[in-house]
Structures are given as structure tokens and as C-alpha cells.
Write an enzyme that holds these catalytic residues in place. Structure first.
Site, PDB file in Angstrom:
ATOM      1  N   GLU A   1      -6.522  -4.623   3.681  1.00 51.55           N
ATOM      2  CA  GLU A   1      -6.422  -5.847   2.882  1.00 51.55           C
ATOM      3  C   GLU A   1      -7.680  -6.061   2.041  1.00 51.55           C
ATOM      4  O   GLU A   1      -8.188  -7.168   1.922  1.00 51.55           O
ATOM      5  CB  GLU A   1      -6.105  -7.042   3.772  1.00 51.55           C
ATOM      6  CG  GLU A   1      -4.735  -6.904   4.423  1.00 51.55           C
ATOM      7  CD  GLU A   1      -4.350  -8.064   5.303  1.00 51.55           C
ATOM      8  OE1 GLU A   1      -4.901  -9.164   5.105  1.00 51.55           O
ATOM      9  OE2 GLU A   1      -3.506  -7.874   6.193  1.00 51.55           O
TER      10      GLU A   1
ATOM     11  N   THR B   1       0.829  -1.210   0.000  1.00 52.98           N
ATOM     12  CA  THR B   1       0.000   0.000   0.000  1.00 52.98           C
ATOM     13  C   THR B   1       0.860   1.255   0.000  1.00 52.98           C
ATOM     14  O   THR B   1       1.878   1.334   0.694  1.00 52.98           O
ATOM     15  CB  THR B   1      -0.903   0.005   1.245  1.00 52.98           C
ATOM     16  OG1 THR B   1      -1.761  -1.122   1.192  1.00 52.98           O
ATOM     17  CG2 THR B   1      -1.746   1.268   1.317  1.00 52.98           C
ATOM     18  N   GLU B   2       0.430   2.233  -0.766  1.00 50.37           N
ATOM     19  CA  GLU B   2       1.150   3.503  -0.848  1.00 50.37           C
ATOM     20  C   GLU B   2       0.249   4.652  -0.398  1.00 50.37           C
ATOM     21  O   GLU B   2      -0.973   4.486  -0.318  1.00 50.37           O
ATOM     22  CB  GLU B   2       1.645   3.734  -2.282  1.00 50.37           C
ATOM     23  CG  GLU B   2       2.645   2.704  -2.726  1.00 50.37           C
ATOM     24  CD  GLU B   2       3.323   3.028  -4.042  1.00 50.37           C
ATOM     25  OE1 GLU B   2       4.264   2.305  -4.409  1.00 50.37           O
ATOM     26  OE2 GLU B   2       2.922   4.027  -4.687  1.00 50.37           O
TER      27      GLU B   2
END
Length: 406
Positions: free
Chosen positions: A385, A154-155
Site C-alpha cells: 500500500e 497491484t499486478e
């Protein structure tokens, strides 16, 4: 024709005389083997002895101060990467792993996240896609809790759309140079190794990054009101130079990180039911002790309606988790099956926690009880998620054959 009633009295059936747990009215326990019950009991024993006495304080302080000692404790009983084979891993079944996740999250979602990120994300990525050298170097130590891992996908600007990641790896001779940032990374600032996914000229690749590599840093994320008993960090990669041997050789593209997420999401399907069970137990006990207008509130119809609905949803979710576990052990799971489990179980667990909070009234917001802690944690579990929206679209695509992601 007889005019006698065909309905049975509560005492007419032999099974009705068998005492059942109010938290397991369907006797789902009967579907578990003795070995599976033993795994569950051993995890519960560790949680009760090592974590439960401290978890409310850790949550209130917003830290997990003993994470390294805790990792060794959990590794010592075989919980880290327990569903993987070899390299010091326990090689347990999917159902065993699910039951462990249920008990861990019944204590706290942050604890289950620690185990899930270690085993189902970082370790699984190396175990499934790594070189033999990478496996030998990291997996035995991670299984023992002597090394902690994290998973960088994740960014800051790209959560549900990992294909648009900006983190990039470029070749420089035989080496790779990584630049970019990852966000909301569990275990990040305490990790010894990070599995980082980056865009390359060859597509998306995974890299095994020792966290003492120059240019790597992991600032701690503070001011969380959820998953407070968990270490959450940003990963910063500033010209991190890695040898060619750092790349995961057995996968290219999004298939790699998404398959790891499927492993972790499976554990969430079970874990959410642990949080729900803890909240229901607290509500049931409280309702039996809290007296209003001359009798326990458990004796009032509205309270019983709440308890009954909570029990039904807990049973449904646990049966769903067990069904998916049996299928995973027998033949594996499809992404939409995991999405159905996470979408249903997390949302229902959150609903159970919110209902339990109403039964406890003002006491429901106190850390003297586990309800508000589970409720706050599940607000994160609901979206990490894979958000509820994304899992809905995975299911929709499986049903219609049409992708609605773009």
C-alpha cells in the site's frame, strides 16, 4: 539570591505521584474519551478470546484456517467497515477505527489486513463509488462477515505504478469482458466478491466481480515468510464476462483506487503502533525476568537505553496517529499527511521490533514470543500500500511542488 537548587525531586510534583503505564509514559490514554477506550477494550477482548490463543500456530503453519468464522466473529462486533455509514456498518469515528486497527495489529498484522482490506478497500470502494444496487447487494453481508471481499489493483509487473496496469476491460454489447492478472491480493482465494480495477477505452474503471463468475480464479500464494497468518492470492481474469451493472458508476481514473488506498493506509498508521507496542511489552517483561551476571538485564544501562528509545518512538507514533485521526474526523486528510504517518510509523515500528529482538536474544526468534512474528510482518507492511520510497516522494512533492515520480 537563593542558592537552593531549582530542580525538583521526583516526588515534588503532584503529577509525578500518579502511576502511569510503562508503555504509556506520556499518558496518551488521557486524550481518549471513555467511549473510545470502550471501543479499544472491546476489540482487545475479541482478540484475546478468539485470536491470541491460536495466532502463533497459524503463523507457523502459514494459514488462516478459520477465516470465514473469524470474519463473522469480527462482523458480529461491528469491526468490518466500522467507519462507514449505513448498510449495516457501525458508523464509528476515524479515531475509533484507528484504535481498533492498533489492537488488531497488536495481535497480528495479518488480522488487521483482513479487516482493512474488507472495510477500507473492498467495502469502501463500493460504499463511495458504487451504485445503490451494488451497495444493497454487498455491504450488509460484508459488514456482517457473511461475505468476504478483496481489492485487485497491484499486478505482477506494476506495483508502485498502477497507471501502467495491463488488466483490461472491453465492451461487448452491453457487457464487459475482463482479462488480466492481479498479484499479492489479501483475502483473494476466499473472497466472495472482488473489486477489480482495469484499463478501459474510457480510462481506469472499477468493477464489482462476484468470484463465482466463470473465468475468475484466485490461486493461493504460498511460501511466504511474512504475513503468514493471512490469505494472499493471485487473481486471474480470463475473459470474465460481467453485466453493465458491475462497473462502479461514480468514479473514473486513478482517483478511485488511490482514495481507497488512503483509507487503508490510515489504518496502517495506527496498526503499526500496535505491533510496536506488543514487541516493547515483550521486551520489557523479558528484561525484568532475564538474569545475567547476578541481576535482571533491565537493570543494565544499555538495556534501559534501548527500552527508553523504544518508548519514545512508540509514544511519538501513537501521538501522530491520534493527531491524524482527530484531523480526519474534523476535516479529512491530505495524501501527504497520510504518507507522513505511514512512512514514520511503519519504519519506527520495525525499528522497535528489531531492538526488542536484541533484548530477547536467541529467544527473540522464537514464536513463543511475538517479536519475530511482528518483525517479519512489518517487513511486508513497510512496502505494501505504498513503499517507503513512494511515500517519501509524496511528501517531497507536497514540500517542493515538484513531482519526482517520473
Amino acid at each position: 539570591m537563593s542558592t537552593a537548587s531549582t530542580s525538583s525531586s521526583p516526588s515534588s510534583s503532584p503529577s509525578s505521584r500518579t502511576k502511569v503505564s510503562p508503555l504509556d509514559l506520556l499518558a496518551i490514554d488521557d486524550l481518549l474519551s471513555p467511549d473510545e477506550k470502550a471501543v479499544r477494550a472491546s476489540v482487545r477482548q475479541v482478540c484475546d478470546a478468539v485470536i491470541e490463543p491460536h495466532i502463533a500456530e497459524w503463523f507457523e503453519r502459514g494459514e488462516l484456517p478459520t477465516i470465514r468464522e473469524l470474519a463473522k466473529e469480527l462482523g458480529g462486533v461491528g469491526l468490518l467497515g466500522m467507519h462507514l455509514e449505513g448498510y449495516g456498518c457501525a458508523g464509528m469515528s476515524a479515531v475509533d477505527y484507528g484504535l481498533a486497527c492498533l489492537e488488531l495489529e497488536a495481535t497480528d498484522s495479518g488480522i488487521r489486513s483482513l479487516v482493512s482490506v474488507q472495510g477500507s478497500l473492498a467495502m469502501f470502494a463500493i460504499w463511495r463509488y458504487g451504485s445503490e444496487e451494488q451497495k444493497q447487494e454487498w455491504l450488509p453481508r460484508m459488514a456482517a462477515g457473511e461475505a468476504i471481499g478483496c481489492f485487485g489493483l497491484t499486478e505482477p509487473d506494476h506495483g508502485s505504478d498502477p497507471a501502467s496496469m495491463r488488466t483490461r476491460a472491453r465492451r461487448d454489447g452491453d457487457d464487459w469482458i475482463l482479462d488480466g492478472r492481479k498479484m499479492w491480493i489479501t483475502n483473494g482465494s476466499v473472497a466472495d466478491v472482488a473489486v477489480v480495477w482495469a484499463r478501459t477505452d474510457e480510462g481506469i474503471r472499477g468493477f464489482v466481480v462476484p468470484t463465482d463468475t466463470p473465468g475468475f480464479s484466485a490461486p493461493l500464494i504460498k511460501h511466504k515468510l511474512s504475513l503468514r497468518a493471512s490469505v494472499t492470492s493471485e487473481l486471474v481474469l480470463d475473459s470474465v464476462r460481467l453485466p453493465a451493472s458491475a462497473v462502479l458508476p461514480e468514479v473514473r481514473g486513478l482517483r478511485g483506487p488511490l482514495s481507497c488506498l488512503s483509507e487503508a493506509r490510515y489504518g496502517i498508521v495506527w496498526g503499526a503502533m500496535g505491533a510496536a507496542r506488543s514487541a516493547l511489552r515483550a521486551a520489557l517483561e523479558y528484561a525484568g525476568q532475564r538474569v545475567q551476571f547476578g541481576k535482571p538485564i533491565a537493570a543494565y544501562q544499555i538495556t534501559q537505553e534501548k527500552l527508553a528509545h523504544m518508548a519514545v518512538e512508540l509514544a511519538n507514533g501513537t501521538l501522530l496517529a491520534l493527531h491524524l485521526g482527530r484531523r480526519k474526523d474534523a476535516s479529512g486528510l491530505r495524501p501527504e499527511q497520510i504518507s507522513m504517518g505511514k512512512l514514520n510509523n511503519v519504519s519506527k515500528a520495525l525499528e522497535i521490533c528489531r531492538t526488542a529482538r536484541t533484548i530477547l536474544g536467541a529467544n527473540g526468534i522464537s514464536l513463543e514470543y511475538p517479536v519475530i512474528r511482528h518483525m517479519n510482518n512489518l517487513e511486508s507492511v513497510l512496502t505494501y500500500e505504498g513503499t517507503a520510497e513512494m511515500h517519501t516522494l509524496v511528501i517531497g512533492q507536497a514540500m517542493t511542488g515538484h513531482s519526482a515520480f517520473r
